[in-house]
Write a protein that holds these residues in place. Structure first.
Motif, PDB file in Angstrom:
ATOM      1  N   CYS A  57       0.806  -1.231   0.000  1.00 45.03           N
ATOM      2  CA  CYS A  57       0.000   0.000   0.000  1.00 45.03           C
ATOM      3  C   CYS A  57       0.833   1.273   0.000  1.00 45.03           C
ATOM      4  CB  CYS A  57      -0.947   0.012   1.200  1.00 45.03           C
ATOM      5  SG  CYS A  57      -0.108   0.157   2.801  1.00 45.03           S
ATOM      6  N   GLY A  58       2.124   1.176   0.353  1.00 43.43           N
ATOM      7  CA  GLY A  58       2.937   2.391   0.396  1.00 43.43           C
ATOM      8  C   GLY A  58       2.323   3.419   1.316  1.00 43.43           C
ATOM      9  N   SER A  59       2.153   4.649   0.824  1.00 43.16           N
ATOM     10  CA  SER A  59       1.633   5.721   1.671  1.00 43.16           C
ATOM     11  C   SER A  59       0.107   5.740   1.748  1.00 43.16           C
ATOM     12  CB  SER A  59       2.172   7.074   1.195  1.00 43.16           C
ATOM     13  OG  SER A  59       1.958   7.214  -0.189  1.00 43.16           O
ATOM     14  N   ILE A  83       4.185   2.242   6.348  1.00 43.57           N
ATOM     15  CA  ILE A  83       2.961   2.190   7.162  1.00 43.57           C
ATOM     16  C   ILE A  83       2.838   3.454   8.012  1.00 43.57           C
ATOM     17  CG2 ILE A  83       1.816   0.941   9.047  1.00 43.57           C
ATOM     18  CD1 ILE A  83       1.619  -0.377   6.219  1.00 43.57           C
ATOM     19  N   ASP A  84       3.949   3.946   8.528  1.00 49.27           N
ATOM     20  CA  ASP A  84       3.923   5.215   9.284  1.00 49.27           C
ATOM     21  C   ASP A  84       3.428   6.354   8.385  1.00 49.27           C
ATOM     22  OD1 ASP A  84       4.872   3.933  11.521  1.00 49.27           O
ATOM     23  OD2 ASP A  84       6.959   4.552  11.236  1.00 49.27           O
ATOM     24  N   ARG A  88      -0.148   8.539   8.876  1.00 55.17           N
ATOM     25  CA  ARG A  88      -0.142  10.007   8.976  1.00 55.17           C
ATOM     26  C   ARG A  88      -1.023  10.636   7.900  1.00 55.17           C
ATOM     27  NH1 ARG A  88       5.457   9.169  10.031  1.00 55.17           N
ATOM     28  NH2 ARG A  88       6.035   9.724   7.885  1.00 55.17           N
ATOM     29  N   ALA A  89      -1.012  10.039   6.709  1.00 54.27           N
ATOM     30  CA  ALA A  89      -1.780  10.605   5.593  1.00 54.27           C
ATOM     31  C   ALA A  89      -3.284  10.362   5.741  1.00 54.27           C
ATOM     32  CB  ALA A  89      -1.284  10.016   4.276  1.00 54.27           C
ATOM     33  N   ASP A  90      -3.647   9.346   6.518  1.00 54.38           N
ATOM     34  CA  ASP A  90      -5.059   8.979   6.664  1.00 54.38           C
ATOM     35  C   ASP A  90      -5.692   9.796   7.788  1.00 54.38           C
ATOM     36  OD1 ASP A  90      -7.495   7.693   6.429  1.00 54.38           O
ATOM     37  OD2 ASP A  90      -6.844   5.873   7.467  1.00 54.38           O
ATOM     38  N   GLU A  96      -7.313   0.962   7.675  1.00 54.83           N
ATOM     39  CA  GLU A  96      -6.399   0.370   8.665  1.00 54.83           C
ATOM     40  C   GLU A  96      -5.098   0.049   7.938  1.00 54.83           C
ATOM     41  OE1 GLU A  96      -8.403  -3.110  10.501  1.00 54.83           O
ATOM     42  OE2 GLU A  96     -10.182  -2.289   9.546  1.00 54.83           O
ATOM     43  N   PHE A  97      -3.996   0.121   8.657  1.00 58.57           N
ATOM     44  CA  PHE A  97      -2.699  -0.152   8.048  1.00 58.57           C
ATOM     45  C   PHE A  97      -1.879  -1.053   8.968  1.00 58.57           C
ATOM     46  CE2 PHE A  97      -4.127   3.872   6.268  1.00 58.57           C
ATOM     47  CZ  PHE A  97      -4.006   3.603   4.912  1.00 58.57           C
ATOM     48  N   ALA A  98      -1.146  -1.989   8.348  1.00 57.03           N
ATOM     49  CA  ALA A  98      -0.340  -2.923   9.130  1.00 57.03           C
ATOM     50  C   ALA A  98       0.874  -3.351   8.323  1.00 57.03           C
ATOM     51  CB  ALA A  98      -1.167  -4.149   9.510  1.00 57.03           C
ATOM     52  N   GLN A  99       1.980  -3.588   9.012  1.00 51.72           N
ATOM     53  CA  GLN A  99       3.175  -4.111   8.359  1.00 51.72           C
ATOM     54  C   GLN A  99       2.947  -5.602   8.088  1.00 51.72           C
ATOM     55  OE1 GLN A  99       5.683  -6.403   9.460  1.00 51.72           O
ATOM     56  NE2 GLN A  99       6.995  -6.041   7.685  1.00 51.72           N
ATOM     57  N   LEU A 100       3.275  -6.043   6.868  1.00 52.62           N
ATOM     58  CA  LEU A 100       3.124  -7.458   6.515  1.00 52.62           C
ATOM     59  C   LEU A 100       4.120  -7.818   5.427  1.00 52.62           C
ATOM     60  CD1 LEU A 100       1.364 -10.086   6.827  1.00 52.62           C
ATOM     61  CD2 LEU A 100       0.080  -9.279   4.841  1.00 52.62           C
TER      62      LEU A 100
END
Length: 239
Positions: A57-59, A83-84, A88-90, A96-100
């Protein structure tokens, strides 16, 4: 199996050095040029009551648009720094965002168990993955779909390499955003012509629809025209 440490560090380094300005990453095109037209191709085949997962997903630009079409949108990326950026952009907290790590089959299965069958959006992830990791990336799509999900996958074709080489040979060398891709050791458009459809088929994915397109970039050639990279798209079901 996980991705190589070199690959992981390349992406962490890239995103850590990228500012929060929209379009700062060369592939971070606005949703109107990416997720909007791509969703129109996916939705006729998809159950829009299922969640959607944006792989790589990138940013989070595309994830935020997908959140307007599906009840739940989850953006995942290998890079913690990406993910950071996405969180911040959302500002409206719509996704929802997660590292995978998509090559970590256990982690992918755990996500599927947590959310159930899901639709998948994946734009230009296989072509820049290490060759040995590509089958696992395709398998991750199949795992997340389960029986009911549908996927939209777009991948650069080898013709993109020629466009990038032309861009890199401008009078001042590569434009800034493209130069950063090379400086961080990322390798765009390195998959062979038939490699992507073969990988998808080998992962047990059935192609419901496909076609040719371009993936617009946020950078221009020396003459000011936008860099559009040739690509193929697939709408897929598992099994």
């Amino acid at each position: 199996m996980g991705v190589s440490e070199q690959y992981r560090e390349a992406w962490e380094g890239y995103w850590a050095a990228t500012s929060d300005r929209p379009g700062e990453a060369i592939w971070d095109a606005e949703a109107a040029l990416s997720a909007v037209p791509h969703s129109r191709l996916l939705l006729p085949h998809a159950d829009a009551t299922l969640p959607v997962v944006d792989l790589g997903c990138g940013s989070g630009t595309q994830t935020r648009h997908l959140a307007t079409l599906f009840p739940r949108a989850i953006g995942v990326d290998l890079s913690h720094a990406a993910i950071d950026h996405a969180r911040r952009a959302d500002t409206g907290q719509v996704a929802e965002f997660a590292q995978l790590d998509l090559t970590d089959a256990d982690a992918v299965r755990a996500l599927h168990e947590r959310i159930g069958d899901a639709n998948v959006y994946m734009r230009a992830v296989i072509h820049q993955s290490d060759p040995e990791a590509r089958p696992a990336v395709a398998a991750a799509v199949a795992t997340l779909l389960g029986e009911r999900g549908r996927a939209f996958v777009a991948e650069l074709t080898p013709a993109s390499k020629e466009v990038l080489q032309r861009a890199a040979q401008g009078p001042d060398g590569p434009p800034v955003k493209l130069r950063r891709v090379f400086e961080h050791g990322l390798k765009p458009a390195s998959a062979a012509e038939e490699e992507v459809p073969e990988l998808l088929k080998a992962a047990g994915l059935t192609t419901l629809d496909s076609g040719e397109t371009v993936l617009p970039q946020t950078e221009t050639l020396a003459d000011g025209t936008r860099i559009d990279l040739p690509a193929r798209w697939f709408v897929l079901a598992a099994g």
